[in-house]
Design a protein around this motif. Structure first.
Motif, PDB file in Angstrom:
ATOM      1  N   GLY A 159       0.806  -1.202   0.000  1.00  0.00           N
ATOM      2  CA  GLY A 159       0.000   0.000   0.000  1.00  0.00           C
ATOM      3  C   GLY A 159       0.845   1.259   0.000  1.00  0.00           C
ATOM      4  N   ALA A 160       1.958   1.240  -0.729  1.00  0.00           N
ATOM      5  CA  ALA A 160       2.894   2.372  -0.876  1.00  0.00           C
ATOM      6  C   ALA A 160       3.643   2.679   0.410  1.00  0.00           C
ATOM      7  CB  ALA A 160       2.169   3.623  -1.380  1.00  0.00           C
ATOM      8  N   ARG A 161       3.625   1.746   1.384  1.00  0.00           N
ATOM      9  CA  ARG A 161       4.360   1.938   2.640  1.00  0.00           C
ATOM     10  C   ARG A 161       5.255   0.730   2.899  1.00  0.00           C
ATOM     11  NH1 ARG A 161       0.180   3.494   7.321  1.00  0.00           N
ATOM     12  NH2 ARG A 161       2.098   4.341   8.241  1.00  0.00           N
ATOM     13  N   THR A 162       6.449   0.976   3.430  1.00  0.00           N
ATOM     14  CA  THR A 162       7.325  -0.118   3.841  1.00  0.00           C
ATOM     15  C   THR A 162       6.794  -0.727   5.129  1.00  0.00           C
ATOM     16  OG1 THR A 162       9.238   0.980   2.873  1.00  0.00           O
ATOM     17  CG2 THR A 162       9.670  -0.748   4.482  1.00  0.00           C
ATOM     18  N   PRO A 163       6.560  -2.039   5.176  1.00  0.00           N
ATOM     19  CA  PRO A 163       6.039  -2.659   6.394  1.00  0.00           C
ATOM     20  C   PRO A 163       6.975  -2.451   7.588  1.00  0.00           C
ATOM     21  CG  PRO A 163       5.826  -4.145   4.532  1.00  0.00           C
ATOM     22  CD  PRO A 163       6.672  -2.997   4.058  1.00  0.00           C
ATOM     23  N   ALA A 164       6.383  -2.312   8.763  1.00  0.00           N
ATOM     24  CA  ALA A 164       7.143  -1.978   9.969  1.00  0.00           C
ATOM     25  C   ALA A 164       8.242  -2.988  10.263  1.00  0.00           C
ATOM     26  CB  ALA A 164       6.184  -1.868  11.159  1.00  0.00           C
ATOM     27  N   HIS A 165       7.975  -4.283  10.044  1.00  0.00           N
ATOM     28  CA  HIS A 165       8.943  -5.300  10.463  1.00  0.00           C
ATOM     29  C   HIS A 165      10.180  -5.344   9.564  1.00  0.00           C
ATOM     30  CE1 HIS A 165       6.760  -7.411   7.340  1.00  0.00           C
ATOM     31  NE2 HIS A 165       7.538  -8.462   7.418  1.00  0.00           N
ATOM     32  N   LEU A 166      10.197  -4.483   8.518  1.00  0.00           N
ATOM     33  CA  LEU A 166      11.379  -4.387   7.664  1.00  0.00           C
ATOM     34  C   LEU A 166      12.140  -3.081   7.903  1.00  0.00           C
ATOM     35  CD1 LEU A 166       9.851  -5.721   4.334  1.00  0.00           C
ATOM     36  CD2 LEU A 166      10.943  -7.006   6.177  1.00  0.00           C
ATOM     37  N   THR A 167      11.923  -2.487   9.061  1.00  0.00           N
ATOM     38  CA  THR A 167      12.569  -1.205   9.376  1.00  0.00           C
ATOM     39  C   THR A 167      13.420  -1.263  10.639  1.00  0.00           C
ATOM     40  OG1 THR A 167      10.742  -0.359  10.755  1.00  0.00           O
ATOM     41  CG2 THR A 167      10.570  -0.004   8.373  1.00  0.00           C
ATOM     42  N   SER A 168      13.636  -2.449  11.204  1.00  0.00           N
ATOM     43  CA  SER A 168      14.204  -2.547  12.553  1.00  0.00           C
ATOM     44  C   SER A 168      15.641  -3.071  12.570  1.00  0.00           C
ATOM     45  CB  SER A 168      13.337  -3.483  13.404  1.00  0.00           C
ATOM     46  OG  SER A 168      13.425  -4.819  12.919  1.00  0.00           O
ATOM     47  N   THR A 169      16.276  -2.899  13.719  1.00  0.00           N
ATOM     48  CA  THR A 169      17.617  -3.456  13.903  1.00  0.00           C
ATOM     49  C   THR A 169      17.596  -4.972  13.825  1.00  0.00           C
ATOM     50  OG1 THR A 169      17.244  -3.334  16.312  1.00  0.00           O
ATOM     51  CG2 THR A 169      18.495  -1.545  15.299  1.00  0.00           C
ATOM     52  N   GLU A 170      16.534  -5.599  14.296  1.00  0.00           N
ATOM     53  CA  GLU A 170      16.449  -7.057  14.215  1.00  0.00           C
ATOM     54  C   GLU A 170      16.403  -7.531  12.762  1.00  0.00           C
ATOM     55  OE1 GLU A 170      14.425  -6.005  18.198  1.00  0.00           O
ATOM     56  OE2 GLU A 170      14.645  -5.115  16.206  1.00  0.00           O
ATOM     57  N   PHE A 171      15.692  -6.796  11.929  1.00  0.00           N
ATOM     58  CA  PHE A 171      15.688  -7.108  10.500  1.00  0.00           C
ATOM     59  C   PHE A 171      17.100  -6.981   9.924  1.00  0.00           C
ATOM     60  CE2 PHE A 171      15.425  -4.978   6.242  1.00  0.00           C
ATOM     61  CZ  PHE A 171      15.159  -6.113   5.496  1.00  0.00           C
ATOM     62  N   LEU A 172      17.800  -5.910  10.275  1.00  0.00           N
ATOM     63  CA  LEU A 172      19.147  -5.717   9.758  1.00  0.00           C
ATOM     64  C   LEU A 172      20.135  -6.733  10.314  1.00  0.00           C
ATOM     65  CD1 LEU A 172      19.564  -1.839   9.553  1.00  0.00           C
ATOM     66  CD2 LEU A 172      18.937  -3.470   7.761  1.00  0.00           C
ATOM     67  N   ASP A 173      19.867  -7.274  11.496  1.00  0.00           N
ATOM     68  CA  ASP A 173      20.714  -8.358  12.000  1.00  0.00           C
ATOM     69  C   ASP A 173      20.676  -9.547  11.036  1.00  0.00           C
ATOM     70  OD1 ASP A 173      21.587  -7.062  14.302  1.00  0.00           O
ATOM     71  OD2 ASP A 173      19.944  -7.839  15.542  1.00  0.00           O
ATOM     72  N   ASP A 174      19.493  -9.828  10.488  1.00  0.00           N
ATOM     73  CA  ASP A 174      19.389 -10.954   9.565  1.00  0.00           C
ATOM     74  C   ASP A 174      19.981 -10.602   8.198  1.00  0.00           C
ATOM     75  OD1 ASP A 174      18.756 -13.652   9.515  1.00  0.00           O
ATOM     76  OD2 ASP A 174      16.849 -13.316   8.499  1.00  0.00           O
TER      77      ASP A 174
END
Length: 289
Positions: A159-174
């Motif tokens: 919906g033209a927005r980046t989902p919240a769970h792809l904006t976090s430090t935990e996401f970047l850890d992976d």
């Protein structure tokens, strides 16, 4: 190779393809200036542009900037391992396959009906080593082997927005887990004044990567309009001089921020965690008019 129905329609000057997908109403609009090129829109928002005759052609500004990152991830022409979180019309995967033959790529796209539409109307070249998985981006990333990727690109919008769970430090850890030493991470970010989301994403990446750069239109960086910015991160020095040169030579020249100016731009923003993450802001309706 047989022609897809989509390719044949363009040659005959035919009509857009419109189908409902999980993300909304998908439209494939023929490009009247390029014989076998299409623009993908979801609910009226432009998502991708593909030229089947020239997959190295990148029409959208943000995709050209991601293309610069692809060009600089390894010596010219050398095959790479690439992961694309967010598929759209597979524009960047096609670009990698065209400019770096024999590359091995994974595309993770949550919208299975969209994947089916793109595969049918805009088929990948048979020799392109691209595996497409219909899954949530974070779930798909979790299946990438440790240290496998030379490049990970995040270009995920719902919906033209980046989902919240792809904006976090935990996401970047992976992301870091899946990257090889020296690999590059690039994210397509969208924000407008007062740029709270963009500043938070810079702080989040800085908490996980030693080197950062941000590529954007100066008007976006000044908070004058809503737009895209490409964040590039790595654990080793980035090819800043060449990235800056290529960005400045674009049809719509951009600016590359890094080092202290980028830290100052973040303005004391704090890293985002899963517990506090929110989706990126929705673009104003005027953006797509």
């Amino acid at each position: 190779m047989g022609k897809s129905r989509g390719a044949q329609r363009v040659r005959e000057g035919a009509e857009p393809v419109v189908e409902a997908v999980d993300g909304g109403l998908a439209e494939l609009i023929p490009d009247r200036d390029r014989a076998r090129a299409w623009t993908l829109l979801i609910d009226g928002a432009p998502q991708s542009h593909v030229d089947l005759d020239d997959p190295a052609h990148l029409s959208f500004e943000y995709q050209r900037r991601l293309g610069h990152v692809v060009d600089l991830v390894a010596p010219p022409g050398r095959p790479v391992h690439a992961v694309h979180l967010g598929g759209g019309a597979f524009t960047l995967a096609r670009y990698v396959a065209a400019t770096r033959p024999r590359s091995t790529q994974q595309v993770v796209e949550f919208d299975a009906p969209l994947v089916q539409l793109v595969r049918r109307e805009l088929p990948l070249e048979p020799n392109a080593r691209v595996r497409v998985r219909s899954a949530d981006a974070r779930e798909g990333l979790a299946k990438v082997p440790d240290g496998w990727a030379d490049l990970i690109v995040a270009d995920v919008f719902s919906g033209a927005r980046t989902p919240a769970h792809l904006t976090s430090t935990e996401f970047l850890d992976d992301v870091r887990r899946a990257l090889r030493p020296g690999g590059l991470y690039a994210a397509n970010l969208a924000d407008g004044p007062p740029l709270t989301h963009l500043r938070g994403q810079i702080a989040t990446a800085a908490a996980r990567f030693a080197e950062l750069a941000l590529i954007a239109d100066p008007a976006v960086l000044r908070g004058r309009r809503f737009g895209n910015a490409v964040l590039v991160a790595a654990d080793q020095p980035l090819p800043l001089a060449e990235l800056t040169r290529r960005t400045a030579s674009d049809p719509h020249p951009g600016r590359v921020e890094h080092g202290r100016p980028l830290t100052d731009f973040a303005g004391g923003a704090v890293p985002v965690t899963d517990a506090a993450a929110v989706a990126s802001p929705a673009p104003p309706p005027s953006v797509f008019r």
